[in-house]
Design a protein around this motif. Structure first.
Motif, PDB file in Angstrom:
ATOM      1  N   LYS A 179     -11.264 -16.817  13.712  1.00 50.89           N
ATOM      2  CA  LYS A 179     -11.889 -16.166  12.570  1.00 50.89           C
ATOM      3  C   LYS A 179     -11.872 -14.642  12.703  1.00 50.89           C
ATOM      4  O   LYS A 179     -11.645 -13.934  11.723  1.00 50.89           O
ATOM      5  N   HIS A 180     -12.098 -14.155  13.904  1.00 51.61           N
ATOM      6  CA  HIS A 180     -12.069 -12.709  14.091  1.00 51.61           C
ATOM      7  C   HIS A 180     -10.648 -12.162  13.953  1.00 51.61           C
ATOM      8  O   HIS A 180     -10.451 -11.063  13.409  1.00 51.61           O
ATOM      9  N   LEU A 181      -9.668 -12.900  14.427  1.00 51.88           N
ATOM     10  CA  LEU A 181      -8.283 -12.454  14.247  1.00 51.88           C
ATOM     11  C   LEU A 181      -7.922 -12.406  12.772  1.00 51.88           C
ATOM     12  O   LEU A 181      -7.194 -11.507  12.325  1.00 51.88           O
ATOM     13  N   THR A 182      -8.447 -13.356  11.989  1.00 52.94           N
ATOM     14  CA  THR A 182      -8.223 -13.326  10.545  1.00 52.94           C
ATOM     15  C   THR A 182      -8.915 -12.132   9.918  1.00 52.94           C
ATOM     16  O   THR A 182      -8.386 -11.495   8.987  1.00 52.94           O
ATOM     17  N   TRP A 183     -10.113 -11.789  10.415  1.00 54.07           N
ATOM     18  CA  TRP A 183     -10.820 -10.600   9.922  1.00 54.07           C
ATOM     19  C   TRP A 183     -10.016  -9.332  10.210  1.00 54.07           C
ATOM     20  O   TRP A 183      -9.863  -8.478   9.341  1.00 54.07           O
ATOM     21  N   TYR A 184      -9.489  -9.226  11.416  1.00 55.90           N
ATOM     22  CA  TYR A 184      -8.687  -8.043  11.750  1.00 55.90           C
ATOM     23  C   TYR A 184      -7.452  -7.958  10.858  1.00 55.90           C
ATOM     24  O   TYR A 184      -7.073  -6.872  10.406  1.00 55.90           O
ATOM     25  N   ALA A 185      -6.837  -9.110  10.594  1.00 55.73           N
ATOM     26  CA  ALA A 185      -5.641  -9.115   9.742  1.00 55.73           C
ATOM     27  C   ALA A 185      -5.969  -8.743   8.303  1.00 55.73           C
ATOM     28  O   ALA A 185      -5.109  -8.210   7.588  1.00 55.73           O
ATOM     29  N   SER A 186      -7.215  -9.009   7.860  1.00 51.92           N
ATOM     30  CA  SER A 186      -7.570  -8.722   6.470  1.00 51.92           C
ATOM     31  C   SER A 186      -7.690  -7.227   6.192  1.00 51.92           C
ATOM     32  O   SER A 186      -7.738  -6.828   5.028  1.00 51.92           O
ATOM     33  N   LEU A 196     -14.343  -9.844  -4.906  1.00 56.18           N
ATOM     34  CA  LEU A 196     -14.690 -10.374  -6.226  1.00 56.18           C
ATOM     35  C   LEU A 196     -13.530 -11.129  -6.853  1.00 56.18           C
ATOM     36  O   LEU A 196     -13.727 -11.916  -7.777  1.00 56.18           O
ATOM     37  N   LEU A 197     -12.307 -10.886  -6.369  1.00 52.65           N
ATOM     38  CA  LEU A 197     -11.121 -11.551  -6.902  1.00 52.65           C
ATOM     39  C   LEU A 197     -10.610 -12.641  -5.961  1.00 52.65           C
ATOM     40  O   LEU A 197      -9.409 -12.910  -5.913  1.00 52.65           O
ATOM     41  N   GLN A 198     -11.506 -13.253  -5.213  1.00 52.35           N
ATOM     42  CA  GLN A 198     -11.164 -14.368  -4.327  1.00 52.35           C
ATOM     43  C   GLN A 198     -10.224 -13.934  -3.201  1.00 52.35           C
ATOM     44  O   GLN A 198      -9.452 -14.745  -2.677  1.00 52.35           O
ATOM     45  N   ILE A 199     -10.281 -12.669  -2.827  1.00 55.14           N
ATOM     46  CA  ILE A 199      -9.479 -12.164  -1.723  1.00 55.14           C
ATOM     47  C   ILE A 199     -10.368 -12.095  -0.490  1.00 55.14           C
ATOM     48  O   ILE A 199     -11.424 -11.454  -0.514  1.00 55.14           O
ATOM     49  N   ALA A 200      -9.937 -12.758   0.575  1.00 54.96           N
ATOM     50  CA  ALA A 200     -10.718 -12.755   1.819  1.00 54.96           C
ATOM     51  C   ALA A 200     -10.495 -11.424   2.535  1.00 54.96           C
ATOM     52  O   ALA A 200      -9.728 -11.330   3.491  1.00 54.96           O
ATOM     53  N   ASP A 201     -11.183 -10.388   2.067  1.00 56.73           N
ATOM     54  CA  ASP A 201     -10.991  -9.048   2.607  1.00 56.73           C
ATOM     55  C   ASP A 201     -11.988  -8.786   3.724  1.00 56.73           C
ATOM     56  O   ASP A 201     -12.711  -9.685   4.180  1.00 56.73           O
ATOM     57  N   LEU A 235      -2.344 -18.636  -8.357  1.00 57.78           N
ATOM     58  CA  LEU A 235      -2.213 -17.330  -7.721  1.00 57.78           C
ATOM     59  C   LEU A 235      -2.706 -17.395  -6.284  1.00 57.78           C
ATOM     60  O   LEU A 235      -3.749 -17.994  -6.001  1.00 57.78           O
ATOM     61  N   GLY A 236      -1.946 -16.777  -5.395  1.00 54.59           N
ATOM     62  CA  GLY A 236      -2.344 -16.669  -4.003  1.00 54.59           C
ATOM     63  C   GLY A 236      -2.990 -15.321  -3.723  1.00 54.59           C
ATOM     64  O   GLY A 236      -3.245 -14.510  -4.633  1.00 54.59           O
ATOM     65  N   THR A 237      -3.232 -15.073  -2.444  1.00 51.88           N
ATOM     66  CA  THR A 237      -3.907 -13.831  -2.052  1.00 51.88           C
ATOM     67  C   THR A 237      -3.113 -12.599  -2.459  1.00 51.88           C
ATOM     68  O   THR A 237      -3.671 -11.641  -3.009  1.00 51.88           O
ATOM     69  N   TRP A 238      -1.813 -12.622  -2.210  1.00 54.76           N
ATOM     70  CA  TRP A 238      -1.020 -11.432  -2.492  1.00 54.76           C
ATOM     71  C   TRP A 238      -0.849 -11.198  -3.981  1.00 54.76           C
ATOM     72  O   TRP A 238      -0.753 -10.046  -4.423  1.00 54.76           O
ATOM     73  N   GLU A 239      -0.829 -12.267  -4.789  1.00 55.61           N
ATOM     74  CA  GLU A 239      -0.766 -12.080  -6.237  1.00 55.61           C
ATOM     75  C   GLU A 239      -2.056 -11.437  -6.755  1.00 55.61           C
ATOM     76  O   GLU A 239      -2.022 -10.505  -7.564  1.00 55.61           O
ATOM     77  N   ALA A 241      -5.212  -6.662  -8.318  1.00 59.34           N
ATOM     78  CA  ALA A 241      -6.312  -5.762  -7.975  1.00 59.34           C
ATOM     79  C   ALA A 241      -5.823  -4.325  -7.833  1.00 59.34           C
ATOM     80  O   ALA A 241      -6.496  -3.377  -8.276  1.00 59.34           O
ATOM     81  N   SER A 242      -4.660  -4.139  -7.230  1.00 59.20           N
ATOM     82  CA  SER A 242      -4.104  -2.793  -7.066  1.00 59.20           C
ATOM     83  C   SER A 242      -3.773  -2.170  -8.418  1.00 59.20           C
ATOM     84  O   SER A 242      -4.014  -0.973  -8.648  1.00 59.20           O
ATOM     85  N   VAL A 243      -3.222  -2.982  -9.329  1.00 56.74           N
ATOM     86  CA  VAL A 243      -2.936  -2.479 -10.676  1.00 56.74           C
ATOM     87  C   VAL A 243      -4.239  -2.104 -11.380  1.00 56.74           C
ATOM     88  O   VAL A 243      -4.302  -1.091 -12.096  1.00 56.74           O
ATOM     89  N   SER A 244      -5.281  -2.912 -11.180  1.00 59.30           N
ATOM     90  CA  SER A 244      -6.584  -2.588 -11.779  1.00 59.30           C
ATOM     91  C   SER A 244      -7.102  -1.252 -11.258  1.00 59.30           C
ATOM     92  O   SER A 244      -7.590  -0.417 -12.035  1.00 59.30           O
ATOM     93  N   LEU A 245      -7.000  -1.040  -9.948  1.00 59.13           N
ATOM     94  CA  LEU A 245      -7.421   0.240  -9.380  1.00 59.13           C
ATOM     95  C   LEU A 245      -6.605   1.379  -9.964  1.00 59.13           C
ATOM     96  O   LEU A 245      -7.143   2.455 -10.283  1.00 59.13           O
ATOM     97  N   GLY A 246      -5.288   1.165 -10.100  1.00 63.44           N
ATOM     98  CA  GLY A 246      -4.440   2.206 -10.658  1.00 63.44           C
ATOM     99  C   GLY A 246      -4.801   2.535 -12.095  1.00 63.44           C
ATOM    100  O   GLY A 246      -4.831   3.709 -12.485  1.00 63.44           O
ATOM    101  N   LEU A 247      -5.095   1.512 -12.893  1.00 64.89           N
ATOM    102  CA  LEU A 247      -5.452   1.743 -14.288  1.00 64.89           C
ATOM    103  C   LEU A 247      -6.784   2.480 -14.416  1.00 64.89           C
ATOM    104  O   LEU A 247      -6.920   3.422 -15.206  1.00 64.89           O
ATOM    105  N   VAL A 248      -7.780   2.045 -13.647  1.00 61.47           N
ATOM    106  CA  VAL A 248      -9.104   2.656 -13.743  1.00 61.47           C
ATOM    107  C   VAL A 248      -9.068   4.108 -13.281  1.00 61.47           C
ATOM    108  O   VAL A 248      -9.479   5.022 -14.009  1.00 61.47           O
ATOM    109  N   TYR A 249      -8.558   4.321 -12.093  1.00 54.57           N
ATOM    110  CA  TYR A 249      -8.605   5.675 -11.546  1.00 54.57           C
ATOM    111  C   TYR A 249      -7.443   6.535 -12.026  1.00 54.57           C
ATOM    112  O   TYR A 249      -7.456   7.750 -11.843  1.00 54.57           O
ATOM    113  N   GLY A 250      -6.453   5.902 -12.678  1.00 56.11           N
ATOM    114  CA  GLY A 250      -5.448   6.682 -13.367  1.00 56.11           C
ATOM    115  C   GLY A 250      -6.039   7.453 -14.534  1.00 56.11           C
ATOM    116  O   GLY A 250      -5.570   8.546 -14.885  1.00 56.11           O
TER     117      GLY A 250
END
Length: 270
Positions: A16-23, A201-206, A118-122, A127-136
């Motif tokens: 579990k900790h290795l998964t946390w580090y990878a996140s 919030l988008l089901q991403i295990a961050d 949709l998987g994690t990377w999708e 999420a990245s596009v959302s950040l780009g749109l908002v802060y754009g």
């Protein structure tokens, strides 16, 4: 003493900790891609606001005003869900039949064949596009103000040399405005870094989601209580992580601003 060291080594290196580090890669990826998209959307919005055509100016002003007025969390949740359902609706118009729609028990999607898994990377990409749109939208105002700060005489000189409007925009106007835009863009980048904490919030295990899971009271039937509520300790690690990223970002922007301002400083001293 050796037993304690062995416990901590085993505990901090379990699966579990290795998964946390990878996140942590998810957070870094979302920040970098979201920041790059914010600059792209900001350049587009500022160019539209500086356009000679009224519809383009209205479009740029509408984007910067409306998106900045929507709460970040709301837009962060709205865009990925709306995009996902829009794709499923389009696919449904192509593959769904009356029989498959009638056989579908759930209200959405219209048929099972139109379901988009949709998987994690999708989700991370959305999420990245959302950040780009908002802060754009914030970057639009920063870049628009920076473009207005470029001395008008430089643009007139470029036109006098026979440059077209597009050449003046991309070779002179946009290149000169960076020195004025970088301080504001550094603030936008800091906001993007903080907003990456919303990935869960988008089901991403961050990193935030895993910190909450790992810090919660841990009880194993064969061992008993491994630890009580340690969430504050894991949140402290995240606190240090974000402070470190902020410090490194400030140093990087200082170096970029020194490099971008070399010509202007030398010109002013000359």
């Amino acid at each position: 003493m050796f037993e304690d060291i062995a416990f901590w080594v085993g505990y901090l290196t379990n699966g579990k900790h290795l998964t946390w580090y990878a996140s942590f890669q998810f957070t870094i990826f979302a920040a970098l891609l979201g920041g790059a998209l914010a600059v792209v959307f900001g350049l587009t919005g500022a160019t539209l606001k500086n356009s000679r055509f009224l519809p383009f100016r209205l479009a740029g002003s509408f984007y910067s005003a409306i998106v900045r007025g929507v709460p970040d969390v709301l837009f962060f949740l709205f865009f990925p869900l709306a995009f996902e359902q829009a794709v499923e609706w389009f696919v449904a118009t192509q593959v769904c039949t009356v029989e498959t729609i009638a056989a579908q028990s759930a209200p959405w999607p219209p048929c099972r064949e139109a379901n988009w898994f949709l998987g994690t990377w999708e989700y991370l990409l959305l999420a990245s596009v959302s950040l780009g749109l908002v802060y754009g939208a914030f970057a639009t105002n920063v870049i628009h103000g920076a473009m207005r700060s470029v001395p008008h005489g430089q643009l007139e000189a470029a036109r006098a040399y026979g440059m077209s409007a597009r050449q003046v925009l991309w070779r002179v106007h946009i290149r000169q405005m960076w020195v004025y835009a970088l301080p504001g863009l550094s603030n936008v980048w800091m906001l993007i870094i903080k907003a990456t904490s919303l990935l869960s919030l988008l089901q991403i295990a961050d990193i935030v989601l895993w910190a909450d899971r790992l810090g919660a009271p841990n009880y194993l039937p064969t061992v008993g209580l491994v630890h009580d509520d340690w969430r504050w300790r894991y949140y402290l690690v995240l606190f240090v992580f974000y402070i470190l990223v902020t410090w490194l970002s400030e140093r990087a922007f200082e170096a970029i601003m020194r490099r971008a301002g070399r010509g202007i400083l030398s010109e002013a001293n000359g």
